[in-house]
Design a protein around this motif. Structure first.
Motif, PDB file in Angstrom:
ATOM      1  N   TYR A  59      16.213  -3.312  17.224  1.00  0.00           N
ATOM      2  CA  TYR A  59      16.646  -3.335  15.821  1.00  0.00           C
ATOM      3  C   TYR A  59      16.573  -4.753  15.228  1.00  0.00           C
ATOM      4  N   ILE A  62      20.283   5.205   3.238  1.00  0.00           N
ATOM      5  CA  ILE A  62      19.327   5.174   4.354  1.00  0.00           C
ATOM      6  C   ILE A  62      19.561   3.915   5.185  1.00  0.00           C
ATOM      7  N   PHE A 101      16.136   4.130  -4.582  1.00  0.00           N
ATOM      8  CA  PHE A 101      14.948   4.971  -4.568  1.00  0.00           C
ATOM      9  C   PHE A 101      15.015   5.912  -5.774  1.00  0.00           C
ATOM     10  N   LYS A 152       0.822  -1.230   0.000  1.00  0.00           N
ATOM     11  CA  LYS A 152       0.000   0.000   0.000  1.00  0.00           C
ATOM     12  C   LYS A 152       0.847   1.267   0.000  1.00  0.00           C
ATOM     13  N   PHE A 153       1.906   1.262   0.797  1.00  0.00           N
ATOM     14  CA  PHE A 153       2.771   2.449   0.839  1.00  0.00           C
ATOM     15  C   PHE A 153       3.719   2.478  -0.358  1.00  0.00           C
ATOM     16  N   TRP A 154       4.428   1.389  -0.586  1.00  0.00           N
ATOM     17  CA  TRP A 154       5.461   1.415  -1.629  1.00  0.00           C
ATOM     18  C   TRP A 154       4.873   1.638  -3.016  1.00  0.00           C
ATOM     19  N   VAL A 183      13.848  -7.769   4.088  1.00  0.00           N
ATOM     20  CA  VAL A 183      12.500  -8.007   3.554  1.00  0.00           C
ATOM     21  C   VAL A 183      12.446  -7.672   2.063  1.00  0.00           C
ATOM     22  N   ILE A 214       9.828   7.256   6.565  1.00  0.00           N
ATOM     23  CA  ILE A 214      10.451   7.210   5.237  1.00  0.00           C
ATOM     24  C   ILE A 214      10.120   8.484   4.450  1.00  0.00           C
ATOM     25  N   ILE A 253      11.702   1.068  14.820  1.00  0.00           N
ATOM     26  CA  ILE A 253      10.516   1.487  15.568  1.00  0.00           C
ATOM     27  C   ILE A 253      10.395   0.598  16.808  1.00  0.00           C
ATOM     28  N   THR A 295      19.321  -1.119   2.041  1.00  0.00           N
ATOM     29  CA  THR A 295      19.250  -2.577   1.999  1.00  0.00           C
ATOM     30  C   THR A 295      18.260  -3.031   3.056  1.00  0.00           C
ATOM     31  N   ILE A 336      12.317  11.374   5.954  1.00  0.00           N
ATOM     32  CA  ILE A 336      13.735  11.380   5.545  1.00  0.00           C
ATOM     33  C   ILE A 336      13.828  11.720   4.050  1.00  0.00           C
ATOM     34  N   THR A 337      12.836  11.299   3.265  1.00  0.00           N
ATOM     35  CA  THR A 337      12.820  11.645   1.836  1.00  0.00           C
ATOM     36  C   THR A 337      12.733  13.170   1.676  1.00  0.00           C
ATOM     37  N   SER A 346      21.480   9.507  -0.974  1.00  0.00           N
ATOM     38  CA  SER A 346      21.604   9.284   0.463  1.00  0.00           C
ATOM     39  C   SER A 346      21.592   7.773   0.672  1.00  0.00           C
ATOM     40  N   ARG A 402       4.808  -1.063  16.677  1.00  0.00           N
ATOM     41  CA  ARG A 402       4.861  -1.715  15.358  1.00  0.00           C
ATOM     42  C   ARG A 402       3.477  -1.838  14.733  1.00  0.00           C
ATOM     43  N   ALA A 403       3.501  -2.012  13.405  1.00  0.00           N
ATOM     44  CA  ALA A 403       2.291  -2.275  12.604  1.00  0.00           C
ATOM     45  C   ALA A 403       1.243  -1.168  12.748  1.00  0.00           C
TER      46      ALA A 403
HETATM   47  C1  YNC Z   1      11.974  -1.843   5.571  1.00  0.00           C
HETATM   48  N1  YNC Z   1      12.935  -2.485   6.223  1.00  0.00           N
HETATM   49  O1  YNC Z   1       6.419  -3.017   3.568  1.00  0.00           O
HETATM   50  P1  YNC Z   1       3.684  -1.471   2.429  1.00  0.00           P
HETATM   51  S1  YNC Z   1      16.551  -1.795   6.976  1.00  0.00           S
HETATM   52  C2  YNC Z   1      11.339  -0.259   3.969  1.00  0.00           C
HETATM   53  N2  YNC Z   1      12.302  -0.931   4.643  1.00  0.00           N
HETATM   54  O2  YNC Z   1       4.710  -0.856   3.570  1.00  0.00           O
HETATM   55  P2  YNC Z   1       4.602  -0.117   9.693  1.00  0.00           P
HETATM   56  C3  YNC Z   1       9.656  -1.335   5.097  1.00  0.00           C
HETATM   57  N3  YNC Z   1      10.016  -0.448   4.164  1.00  0.00           N
HETATM   58  O3  YNC Z   1       4.086  -2.912   2.300  1.00  0.00           O
HETATM   59  P3  YNC Z   1       6.468  -1.642  11.265  1.00  0.00           P
HETATM   60  C4  YNC Z   1      10.580  -2.063   5.845  1.00  0.00           C
HETATM   61  N4  YNC Z   1       9.919  -2.867   6.680  1.00  0.00           N
HETATM   62  O4  YNC Z   1       2.312  -1.298   2.971  1.00  0.00           O
HETATM   63  C5  YNC Z   1       8.639  -2.648   6.473  1.00  0.00           C
HETATM   64  N5  YNC Z   1       8.452  -1.737   5.520  1.00  0.00           N
HETATM   65  O5  YNC Z   1       3.958  -0.712   1.201  1.00  0.00           O
HETATM   66  C6  YNC Z   1       7.209  -1.227   4.987  1.00  0.00           C
HETATM   67  N6  YNC Z   1      11.960  -3.577  12.691  1.00  0.00           N
HETATM   68  O6  YNC Z   1       4.840   0.124   8.136  1.00  0.00           O
HETATM   69  C7  YNC Z   1       6.188  -2.321   4.782  1.00  0.00           C
HETATM   70  N7  YNC Z   1      14.765  -2.180  10.510  1.00  0.00           N
HETATM   71  O7  YNC Z   1       5.054   1.071  10.450  1.00  0.00           O
HETATM   72  C8  YNC Z   1       4.891  -1.536   4.790  1.00  0.00           C
HETATM   73  O8  YNC Z   1       5.567  -1.371   9.967  1.00  0.00           O
HETATM   74  C9  YNC Z   1       5.149  -0.484   5.846  1.00  0.00           C
HETATM   75  O9  YNC Z   1       5.845  -1.027  12.484  1.00  0.00           O
HETATM   76  C10 YNC Z   1       4.576  -0.892   7.211  1.00  0.00           C
HETATM   77  O10 YNC Z   1       7.842  -0.871  10.997  1.00  0.00           O
HETATM   78  C11 YNC Z   1       8.805  -1.394  10.111  1.00  0.00           C
HETATM   79  O11 YNC Z   1      17.102   0.513   7.880  1.00  0.00           O
HETATM   80  C12 YNC Z   1      10.188  -1.410  10.810  1.00  0.00           C
HETATM   81  O12 YNC Z   1      14.171  -4.325  10.557  1.00  0.00           O
HETATM   82  C13 YNC Z   1      11.173  -2.064   9.876  1.00  0.00           C
HETATM   83  O13 YNC Z   1      11.857  -1.487  13.540  1.00  0.00           O
HETATM   84  C14 YNC Z   1      10.608   0.020  11.100  1.00  0.00           C
HETATM   85  O14 YNC Z   1       9.492  -3.449  11.881  1.00  0.00           O
HETATM   86  C15 YNC Z   1      10.050  -2.192  12.148  1.00  0.00           C
HETATM   87  O15 YNC Z   1       6.785  -3.097  11.315  1.00  0.00           O
HETATM   88  C16 YNC Z   1      11.370  -2.375  12.866  1.00  0.00           C
HETATM   89  O16 YNC Z   1       3.209  -0.513   9.973  1.00  0.00           O
HETATM   90  C17 YNC Z   1      13.226  -3.979  13.300  1.00  0.00           C
HETATM   91  O17 YNC Z   1       6.574  -0.346   5.953  1.00  0.00           O
HETATM   92  C18 YNC Z   1      14.369  -3.191  12.667  1.00  0.00           C
HETATM   93  C19 YNC Z   1      14.407  -3.305  11.152  1.00  0.00           C
HETATM   94  C20 YNC Z   1      14.900  -2.055   9.079  1.00  0.00           C
HETATM   95  C21 YNC Z   1      16.345  -2.154   8.674  1.00  0.00           C
HETATM   96  C22 YNC Z   1      16.827  -0.100   6.912  1.00  0.00           C
HETATM   97  C23 YNC Z   1      16.669   0.551   5.553  1.00  0.00           C
HETATM   98  C24 YNC Z   1      15.358   1.283   5.531  1.00  0.00           C
HETATM   99  C25 YNC Z   1      15.013   1.855   4.171  1.00  0.00           C
HETATM  100  C26 YNC Z   1      13.710   2.614   4.188  1.00  0.00           C
HETATM  101  C27 YNC Z   1      13.332   3.134   2.817  1.00  0.00           C
HETATM  102  C28 YNC Z   1      14.145   4.345   2.430  1.00  0.00           C
HETATM  103  C29 YNC Z   1      13.662   4.923   1.100  1.00  0.00           C
HETATM  104  C30 YNC Z   1      14.543   6.096   0.630  1.00  0.00           C
HETATM  105  C31 YNC Z   1      14.242   7.390   1.410  1.00  0.00           C
HETATM  106  C32 YNC Z   1      15.121   8.582   0.969  1.00  0.00           C
HETATM  107  C33 YNC Z   1      14.698   9.012  -0.420  1.00  0.00           C
HETATM  108  C34 YNC Z   1      15.564  10.098  -0.986  1.00  0.00           C
HETATM  109  C35 YNC Z   1      16.082  10.813  -1.654  1.00  0.00           C
END
Ligand code: YNC
Ligand code: MG
Length: 440
Positions: free
Chosen positions: A89, A154, A423, A3-5, A194, A173, A159, A191, A176-177, A152, A164-165
């Motif tokens: 994390y 990222i 991105f 939904k978001f992506w 998931v 996201i 969270i 990276t 930061i964008t 950048s 969560r969720a």
């Molecule tokens: C993830 N890792 O699909 P949809 S990596 C990106 N990267 O969206 P909610 C992610 N998106 O499917 P939660 C993601 N994990 O509906 C989930 N999503 O489109 C998407 N974990 O959000 C997911 N750290 O808040 C869905 O989910 C939406 O509460 C759901 O939070 C997710 O640092 C998270 O693994 C990962 O802390 C924060 O589970 C949480 O579950 C958590 O309801 C443990 O979100 C730690 C963890 C991730 C490590 C990383 C890279 C992140 C990249 C983010 C994207 C950057 C885009 C570029 C921006 C700059 C642009 C410019 C210029």
């Protein structure tokens, strides 16, 4: 569903976005599907944007929470990020291990040359000011095939488990964008374990036991059915001393040579950072006096110029000490511990970082075999050094030329992959490892 992506300027699975027609492509028609297969489209942005369209203010958070730009020059705030990551994390699939990035690591990873305070974004509880979410970016120049992109990188999206969720991740996201866009940075690399739309490359983790018994005790390494503990220990035994002549710690005086060598080496790949001298100094040289806080170890191979060019030493006309040696190879690794959650103990992991070898450039039909031999010698020394430093395991990804030594050096494939994402940049999938590369 995503939904978001689906609302973001990223390429989708199995279809293509209308893109790369400046003026035509706007947020309004972004997302329309075209017939033309994505693989045949030229590399380029998915969406063109203008600075004046970037909101000057961040979106409101839900009641009870507030944005905070972290000051990572303040040790107290680094420790707040450390506490959040330590407890919330990334974990493995079975929730047995969680990354334990040290405060020193966070300080190193988030304050690289050109870093911006505004890209260190926190979310706090308004009442208590407790830090409950974080996302960060650092500036990088990235070579993606034939383009150099100002990006950048990222990382550290996190969270609190109790939040969560609740769709907070998309809010982080988007924020930061916005902050990247305000600096006229329109692309990012990140990276994740998931699967998201849509990986530009995928790597596997490989692990090489240094202290098999420790890894067995914490539940990281199983005992194979037909083996014994003693046999496992001897399988991973290593000599005490390194074998490569001329191997020594990297020093400040090596920065120029290493930068030139690494740039040449990374140029052989489709996806690589462009690193200048300041970057090399930051990422590879250890600046910490406190040994406990040390994050990175770097080594060079220096061969004296006389040896290197195989010149006969005629007399003392040239004093050896005045002849600068040549850096023919280097490698580095960094320390990133993981908490073994059930045993409440730390696993000390070394991660292979940058490396390069002049052997990649010898003009011979046997260059690949020579490189395989050389990298095996260098990586065996890396394992010996890491073991001597007390690491329990040595990790590497299936990238660069790693496929030439992973099996020989007794690395085993881990479960789980690491997906690479760009991105707002379209490019065909990049295969990992020299053996799979199809670009030549
Ligand atoms: C993830 N890792 O699909 P949809 S990596 C990106 N990267 O969206 P909610 C992610 N998106 O499917 P939660 C993601 N994990 O509906 C989930 N999503 O489109 C998407 N974990 O959000 C997911 N750290 O808040 C869905 O989910 C939406 O509460 C759901 O939070 C997710 O640092 C998270 O693994 C990962 O802390 C924060 O589970 C949480 O579950 C958590 O309801 C443990 O979100 C730690 C963890 C991730 C490590 C990383 C890279 C992140 C990249 C983010 C994207 C950057 C885009 C570029 C921006 C700059 C642009 C410019 C210029
Ligand atoms: Mg959430």
């Amino acid at each position: 569903s995503y939904k978001f992506w689906a609302t973001q300027p990223v390429t989708r699975f199995g279809m293509s976005l209308l893109g790369n027609f400046p003026g035509l492509v706007t947020a309004a028609n972004h997302g329309r599907i075209e017939d033309e297969p994505e693989s045949e489209r030229p590399d380029g942005p998915v969406r063109e944007q203008k600075l004046e369209d970037v909101p000057k203010q961040g979106a409101d958070l839900v009641d009870g929470f507030e944005w905070d730009t972290m000051d990572l020059d303040d040790e107290k705030q680094i420790n707040e990020v450390y506490d959040l990551l330590t407890n919330h994390y990334v974990e493995d699939n079975d929730a047995m291990f969680r990354f334990n990035y040290s405060a020193a690591f966070i300080n190193w990873a988030l304050k690289s040359p050109g870093w911006l305070k505004s890209w260190h974004v926190g979310v706090r509880v308004s009442a208590s000011k407790k830090l409950v979410a974080f996302i960060s970016g650092i500036p990088v120049t990235l070579k993606v095939r034939n383009n150099d992109l100002k990006c950048s990188e990222i990382n550290f999206l996190c969270i609190h488990k109790k939040l969560r969720a609740k769709r907070l991740a998309p809010v982080l996201i988007k924020e930061i964008t916005r902050r990247c866009n305000l600096e006229e940075v329109w692309n990012a690399i990140y990276t994740a374990g998931v699967v998201l739309p849509k990986p530009i490359s995928t790597c596997r983790y490989y692990h090489r036991s240094l202290d098999w018994l420790k890894l067995y005790d914490v539940g990281f390494s199983p005992l194979p059915v037909k083996s014994t503990k003693a046999r496992q220990v001897s399988r991973y035994a290593l000599p005490v001393n390194t074998g490569t002549p001329g191997l020594r710690h990297m020093e400040g005086k090596d920065v120029d040579a290493v930068q030139v060598l690494l740039r040449k080496y990374l140029d052989r790949f489709d996806l690589a950072p462009r690193l200048n001298k300041a970057d090399i100094e930051h990422w590879l040289l250890n600046k910490d006096n406190n040994p406990e806080d040390r994050v990175v170890w770097s080594y060079v191979v220096e061969v004296s110029t006389l040896d290197y060019f195989n010149l006969p030493v005629i007399n003392n006309f040239v004093s050896i000490t005045k002849v600068d040696g040549k850096i023919t190879d280097f490698f580095s690794f960094y320390k990133l511990e993981s908490t073994a959650l059930k045993k409440n103990t730390l696993v000390r992991a070394a991660y292979l970082f940058y490396y390069a070898s002049e052997t990649a450039f010898i003009e011979s039909p046997d260059v690949k075999r020579a490189l395989k031999t050389r990298l095996n010698a260098l990586m065996n020394d890396a394992l010996i050094l890491a073991k001597g430093l007390g690491f329990h395991v040595f990790n590497a990804l299936s990238l660069l030329d790693n496929s030439l030594f992973l099996v020989d050096q007794k690395f085993g494939a881990g479960d789980g992959s690491l997906h690479y994402y760009l991105f707002n940049w379209r490019t065909p999938f990049i295969k990992g490892g020299i053996d799979e590369r199809n670009d030549v």
